[in-house]
Design a protein around this motif. Structure first.
Motif, short mmCIF file in Angstrom:
data_model
loop_
_atom_site.label_atom_id
_atom_site.label_comp_id
_atom_site.label_asym_id
_atom_site.label_seq_id
_atom_site.Cartn_x
_atom_site.Cartn_y
_atom_site.Cartn_z
N ARG A 8 -16.51 56.61 -11.40
CA ARG A 8 -16.16 56.18 -11.94
C ARG A 8 -15.01 56.69 -13.33
O ARG A 8 -13.90 55.81 -13.34
CB ARG A 8 -17.43 55.78 -13.74
CG ARG A 8 -18.52 55.46 -12.79
CD ARG A 8 -19.49 54.95 -13.58
NE ARG A 8 -20.51 54.30 -13.31
CZ ARG A 8 -22.35 54.13 -14.22
NH1 ARG A 8 -22.28 54.88 -15.26
NH2 ARG A 8 -22.89 53.67 -13.60
N LEU A 9 -15.02 57.83 -13.16
CA LEU A 9 -13.42 58.32 -14.02
C LEU A 9 -12.52 57.66 -13.29
O LEU A 9 -11.03 57.43 -13.82
CB LEU A 9 -13.96 59.49 -14.23
CG LEU A 9 -14.93 60.25 -15.19
CD1 LEU A 9 -14.91 61.58 -14.92
CD2 LEU A 9 -13.87 59.51 -16.61
N ALA A 10 -11.98 58.33 -11.70
CA ALA A 10 -11.21 57.85 -11.31
C ALA A 10 -11.32 55.95 -11.59
O ALA A 10 -9.89 56.00 -11.33
CB ALA A 10 -11.55 57.67 -9.51
N GLU A 11 -11.73 54.99 -11.40
CA GLU A 11 -11.58 53.85 -11.63
C GLU A 11 -11.26 53.59 -13.40
O GLU A 11 -10.22 52.51 -13.23
CB GLU A 11 -13.01 52.99 -11.77
CG GLU A 11 -12.94 51.35 -12.12
CD GLU A 11 -13.99 50.46 -11.77
OE1 GLU A 11 -14.50 50.04 -12.13
OE2 GLU A 11 -14.77 51.07 -11.12
N ILE A 12 -12.07 54.19 -14.31
CA ILE A 12 -10.64 53.94 -14.95
C ILE A 12 -9.30 54.79 -16.01
O ILE A 12 -8.28 53.82 -15.81
CB ILE A 12 -11.81 54.84 -16.64
CG1 ILE A 12 -12.93 54.16 -16.54
CG2 ILE A 12 -11.32 55.26 -17.73
CD1 ILE A 12 -14.07 55.38 -17.66
N GLU A 13 -9.08 55.79 -14.67
CA GLU A 13 -7.75 56.09 -14.91
C GLU A 13 -6.41 55.29 -14.31
O GLU A 13 -5.35 54.84 -14.08
CB GLU A 13 -7.78 57.59 -13.43
CG GLU A 13 -6.34 58.48 -13.73
CD GLU A 13 -6.19 59.98 -13.17
OE1 GLU A 13 -4.95 60.05 -12.91
OE2 GLU A 13 -7.52 59.84 -12.61
N ALA A 14 -7.31 54.85 -12.91
CA ALA A 14 -6.07 53.31 -11.76
C ALA A 14 -6.48 52.28 -13.18
O ALA A 14 -5.26 52.11 -13.15
CB ALA A 14 -7.17 52.99 -11.07
N ARG A 15 -6.81 51.99 -13.81
CA ARG A 15 -6.54 50.80 -15.21
C ARG A 15 -5.93 50.71 -15.90
O ARG A 15 -4.93 50.20 -15.68
CB ARG A 15 -8.36 50.24 -15.28
CG ARG A 15 -8.11 48.81 -16.14
CD ARG A 15 -9.99 48.83 -15.75
NE ARG A 15 -10.74 49.30 -15.98
CZ ARG A 15 -11.88 50.01 -16.69
NH1 ARG A 15 -12.24 49.17 -18.37
NH2 ARG A 15 -12.79 49.93 -16.84
N LEU A 16 -5.51 52.11 -16.20
CA LEU A 16 -4.88 52.57 -17.36
C LEU A 16 -4.03 53.15 -17.11
O LEU A 16 -2.57 52.75 -17.18
CB LEU A 16 -5.72 54.20 -17.28
CG LEU A 16 -5.05 54.95 -18.97
CD1 LEU A 16 -4.45 54.03 -20.29
CD2 LEU A 16 -5.16 56.05 -19.28
#
Length: 96
Positions: A8-16
């Protein structure tokens, strides 16, 4: 199978990083700057200039200055207004 918090953190980082790469780079370097939607100084300057042009058009009865001031004030006001809320994301129910 439930996703791990790291995914989930990796997904948030990619979206940001997709939405505002300069903010993501600054955050990674330890010197964060405001996100793109918070950098609006030039809009406030445009609004002040528009109101000055509108005031000058009213003081000197000049229709073109009044129209220009109204248009610029409308553009600045539209850009300063917050955007619509994004639609809620549908998340799948966790499977057990």
């Amino acid at each position: 199978m439930p996703r791990s918090p790291d995914d989930r953190l990796a997904e948030i980082e990619a979206r940001l990083r997709r939405e505002d790469p300069r903010f993501a780079d600054a955050l990674a370097s330890g010197l964060p700057r405001r996100p793109r939607d918070r950098r609006r100084r030039w809009l406030w300057l445009l609004l002040v200039a528009a109101l000055a042009v509108l005031g000058a058009g009213i003081v000197l009865p000049h229709g073109l200055l009044i129209a220009t001031g109204l248009v610029l004030a409308g553009v600045a006001g539209e850009l300063l207004a917050p955007g619509p809320d994004p639609p809620p994301r549908r998340t799948p129910w966790p499977r057990r």
